[in-house]
Design a protein around this motif. Structure first.
Motif, PDB file in Angstrom:
ATOM      1  N   MET A   1      35.405  27.608  45.766  1.00  0.00           N
ATOM      2  CA  MET A   1      35.989  27.797  44.462  1.00  0.00           C
ATOM      3  C   MET A   1      35.252  28.953  43.781  1.00  0.00           C
ATOM      4  O   MET A   1      34.094  28.839  43.425  1.00  0.00           O
ATOM      5  N   GLU A   2      35.932  30.045  43.620  1.00  0.00           N
ATOM      6  CA  GLU A   2      35.353  31.246  43.031  1.00  0.00           C
ATOM      7  C   GLU A   2      35.520  31.233  41.517  1.00  0.00           C
ATOM      8  O   GLU A   2      36.573  30.863  41.007  1.00  0.00           O
ATOM      9  N   ARG A   3      34.467  31.636  40.805  1.00  0.00           N
ATOM     10  CA  ARG A   3      34.536  31.678  39.340  1.00  0.00           C
ATOM     11  C   ARG A   3      35.560  32.712  38.893  1.00  0.00           C
ATOM     12  O   ARG A   3      35.620  33.813  39.432  1.00  0.00           O
ATOM     13  N   ASN A   4      36.363  32.340  37.910  1.00  0.00           N
ATOM     14  CA  ASN A   4      37.329  33.284  37.366  1.00  0.00           C
ATOM     15  C   ASN A   4      37.371  33.232  35.835  1.00  0.00           C
ATOM     16  O   ASN A   4      38.273  33.763  35.219  1.00  0.00           O
ATOM     17  N   VAL A   5      36.378  32.584  35.240  1.00  0.00           N
ATOM     18  CA  VAL A   5      36.280  32.485  33.780  1.00  0.00           C
ATOM     19  C   VAL A   5      34.987  33.174  33.350  1.00  0.00           C
ATOM     20  O   VAL A   5      33.904  32.773  33.752  1.00  0.00           O
ATOM     21  N   GLY A   6      35.115  34.228  32.550  1.00  0.00           N
ATOM     22  CA  GLY A   6      33.966  34.995  32.100  1.00  0.00           C
ATOM     23  C   GLY A   6      33.177  34.287  31.010  1.00  0.00           C
ATOM     24  O   GLY A   6      33.569  33.243  30.500  1.00  0.00           O
ATOM     25  N   SER A   7      32.043  34.884  30.617  1.00  0.00           N
ATOM     26  CA  SER A   7      31.138  34.230  29.677  1.00  0.00           C
ATOM     27  C   SER A   7      31.751  34.066  28.284  1.00  0.00           C
ATOM     28  O   SER A   7      31.582  33.028  27.649  1.00  0.00           O
ATOM     29  N   THR A   8      32.456  35.074  27.787  1.00  0.00           N
ATOM     30  CA  THR A   8      33.090  34.950  26.475  1.00  0.00           C
ATOM     31  C   THR A   8      34.186  33.893  26.517  1.00  0.00           C
ATOM     32  O   THR A   8      34.313  33.078  25.595  1.00  0.00           O
ATOM     33  N   ASP A   9      34.959  33.893  27.585  1.00  0.00           N
ATOM     34  CA  ASP A   9      36.024  32.907  27.779  1.00  0.00           C
ATOM     35  C   ASP A   9      35.419  31.499  27.867  1.00  0.00           C
ATOM     36  O   ASP A   9      35.945  30.546  27.291  1.00  0.00           O
ATOM     37  N   LYS A  10      34.297  31.355  28.590  1.00  0.00           N
ATOM     38  CA  LYS A  10      33.633  30.064  28.719  1.00  0.00           C
ATOM     39  C   LYS A  10      33.180  29.546  27.357  1.00  0.00           C
ATOM     40  O   LYS A  10      33.394  28.383  27.019  1.00  0.00           O
ATOM     41  N   THR A  11      32.577  30.423  26.571  1.00  0.00           N
ATOM     42  CA  THR A  11      32.086  30.022  25.254  1.00  0.00           C
ATOM     43  C   THR A  11      33.237  29.573  24.366  1.00  0.00           C
ATOM     44  O   THR A  11      33.149  28.541  23.684  1.00  0.00           O
ATOM     45  N   ALA A  12      34.316  30.327  24.374  1.00  0.00           N
ATOM     46  CA  ALA A  12      35.487  29.974  23.558  1.00  0.00           C
ATOM     47  C   ALA A  12      36.073  28.639  24.005  1.00  0.00           C
ATOM     48  O   ALA A  12      36.433  27.795  23.163  1.00  0.00           O
ATOM     49  N   ARG A  13      36.172  28.425  25.303  1.00  0.00           N
ATOM     50  CA  ARG A  13      36.729  27.169  25.819  1.00  0.00           C
ATOM     51  C   ARG A  13      35.869  25.976  25.418  1.00  0.00           C
ATOM     52  O   ARG A  13      36.389  24.929  25.031  1.00  0.00           O
ATOM     53  N   PHE A  57      35.720  27.821  36.364  1.00  0.00           N
ATOM     54  CA  PHE A  57      36.915  27.984  37.184  1.00  0.00           C
ATOM     55  C   PHE A  57      38.116  27.384  36.472  1.00  0.00           C
ATOM     56  O   PHE A  57      38.062  26.247  35.993  1.00  0.00           O
ATOM     57  N   CYS A  58      39.205  28.131  36.416  1.00  0.00           N
ATOM     58  CA  CYS A  58      40.453  27.655  35.828  1.00  0.00           C
ATOM     59  C   CYS A  58      41.540  27.762  36.896  1.00  0.00           C
ATOM     60  O   CYS A  58      41.817  28.852  37.408  1.00  0.00           O
ATOM     61  N   GLY A  59      42.144  26.630  37.231  1.00  0.00           N
ATOM     62  CA  GLY A  59      43.188  26.604  38.252  1.00  0.00           C
ATOM     63  C   GLY A  59      44.399  27.439  37.874  1.00  0.00           C
ATOM     64  O   GLY A  59      44.981  28.118  38.728  1.00  0.00           O
ATOM     65  N   LEU A  60      44.780  27.409  36.606  1.00  0.00           N
ATOM     66  CA  LEU A  60      45.921  28.209  36.154  1.00  0.00           C
ATOM     67  C   LEU A  60      45.623  29.695  36.291  1.00  0.00           C
ATOM     68  O   LEU A  60      46.493  30.465  36.713  1.00  0.00           O
ATOM     69  N   TYR A  61      44.402  30.102  35.946  1.00  0.00           N
ATOM     70  CA  TYR A  61      44.007  31.501  36.142  1.00  0.00           C
ATOM     71  C   TYR A  61      44.111  31.869  37.626  1.00  0.00           C
ATOM     72  O   TYR A  61      44.540  32.960  37.977  1.00  0.00           O
ATOM     73  N   GLY A  62      43.694  30.952  38.494  1.00  0.00           N
ATOM     74  CA  GLY A  62      43.771  31.198  39.930  1.00  0.00           C
ATOM     75  C   GLY A  62      45.205  31.410  40.396  1.00  0.00           C
ATOM     76  O   GLY A  62      45.491  32.297  41.196  1.00  0.00           O
ATOM     77  N   LEU A  63      46.127  30.581  39.895  1.00  0.00           N
ATOM     78  CA  LEU A  63      47.530  30.717  40.271  1.00  0.00           C
ATOM     79  C   LEU A  63      48.138  32.019  39.753  1.00  0.00           C
ATOM     80  O   LEU A  63      48.970  32.636  40.419  1.00  0.00           O
ATOM     81  N   LEU A  64      47.731  32.432  38.557  1.00  0.00           N
ATOM     82  CA  LEU A  64      48.287  33.640  37.950  1.00  0.00           C
ATOM     83  C   LEU A  64      47.538  34.908  38.331  1.00  0.00           C
ATOM     84  O   LEU A  64      47.954  36.010  37.969  1.00  0.00           O
ATOM     85  N   GLY A  65      46.426  34.771  39.039  1.00  0.00           N
ATOM     86  CA  GLY A  65      45.650  35.938  39.459  1.00  0.00           C
ATOM     87  C   GLY A  65      44.831  36.565  38.338  1.00  0.00           C
ATOM     88  O   GLY A  65      44.509  37.744  38.389  1.00  0.00           O
ATOM     89  N   ILE A  66      44.487  35.783  37.331  1.00  0.00           N
ATOM     90  CA  ILE A  66      43.704  36.278  36.205  1.00  0.00           C
ATOM     91  C   ILE A  66      42.224  36.026  36.478  1.00  0.00           C
ATOM     92  O   ILE A  66      41.842  34.977  36.969  1.00  0.00           O
ATOM     93  N   ASP A  67      41.391  37.009  36.145  1.00  0.00           N
ATOM     94  CA  ASP A  67      39.948  36.879  36.307  1.00  0.00           C
ATOM     95  C   ASP A  67      39.276  37.536  35.110  1.00  0.00           C
ATOM     96  O   ASP A  67      39.382  38.740  34.925  1.00  0.00           O
ATOM     97  N   THR A  68      38.598  36.747  34.276  1.00  0.00           N
ATOM     98  CA  THR A  68      37.940  37.301  33.094  1.00  0.00           C
ATOM     99  C   THR A  68      36.438  37.500  33.315  1.00  0.00           C
ATOM    100  O   THR A  68      35.727  37.821  32.365  1.00  0.00           O
ATOM    101  N   CYS A  69      35.974  37.318  34.550  1.00  0.00           N
ATOM    102  CA  CYS A  69      34.566  37.568  34.860  1.00  0.00           C
ATOM    103  C   CYS A  69      34.312  39.073  34.872  1.00  0.00           C
ATOM    104  O   CYS A  69      35.196  39.865  35.193  1.00  0.00           O
ATOM    105  N   ALA A  70      33.081  39.425  34.550  1.00  0.00           N
ATOM    106  CA  ALA A  70      32.681  40.836  34.599  1.00  0.00           C
ATOM    107  C   ALA A  70      32.748  41.346  36.033  1.00  0.00           C
ATOM    108  O   ALA A  70      32.480  40.603  36.979  1.00  0.00           O
ATOM    109  N   VAL A  71      33.082  42.609  36.190  1.00  0.00           N
ATOM    110  CA  VAL A  71      33.186  43.212  37.511  1.00  0.00           C
ATOM    111  C   VAL A  71      31.788  43.444  38.063  1.00  0.00           C
ATOM    112  O   VAL A  71      30.934  44.006  37.395  1.00  0.00           O
ATOM    113  N   ASP A  72      31.546  43.014  39.277  1.00  0.00           N
ATOM    114  CA  ASP A  72      30.262  43.228  39.941  1.00  0.00           C
ATOM    115  C   ASP A  72      30.264  44.625  40.555  1.00  0.00           C
ATOM    116  O   ASP A  72      31.067  44.925  41.438  1.00  0.00           O
TER     117      ASP A  72
END
Length: 74
Positions: A1-13, A57-72
């Motif tokens: 399960m790969e992270r797809n929720v960034g830090s700002t998104d995590k804080t807001a959630r 990790f957000c399953g809906l983000y995974g289905l929609l291909g959304i990733d709010t994590c910072a780019v490595d």
């Protein structure tokens, strides 16, 4: 399960999830004058937001291909 929720998104959630949980409990305690049917809806939304915020990790983000994590850039 790969992270797809960034830090700002995590804080807001986490903040919104906690607020929704408090309002849900307030409705059940009759401290908040809203329809009782909203209590389980807000409770479920609260749990989902808190779990996705904590796990990163957000399953809906995974289905929609959304990733709010910072780019490595390594």
């Amino acid at each position: 399960m790969e992270r797809n929720v960034g830090s700002t998104d995590k804080t807001a959630r986490i903040l919104i999830g906690a607020l929704a949980g408090v309002v849900s409990l307030g409705i059940l305690a009759s401290a908040v004058p809203l329809p009782v049917i909203l209590a389980p809806v807000l409770g479920l939304a609260s749990v989902l937001l808190l779990v996705t915020g904590v796990t990163g990790f957000c399953g809906l983000y995974g289905l929609l291909g959304i990733d709010t994590c910072a780019v490595d850039t390594r």
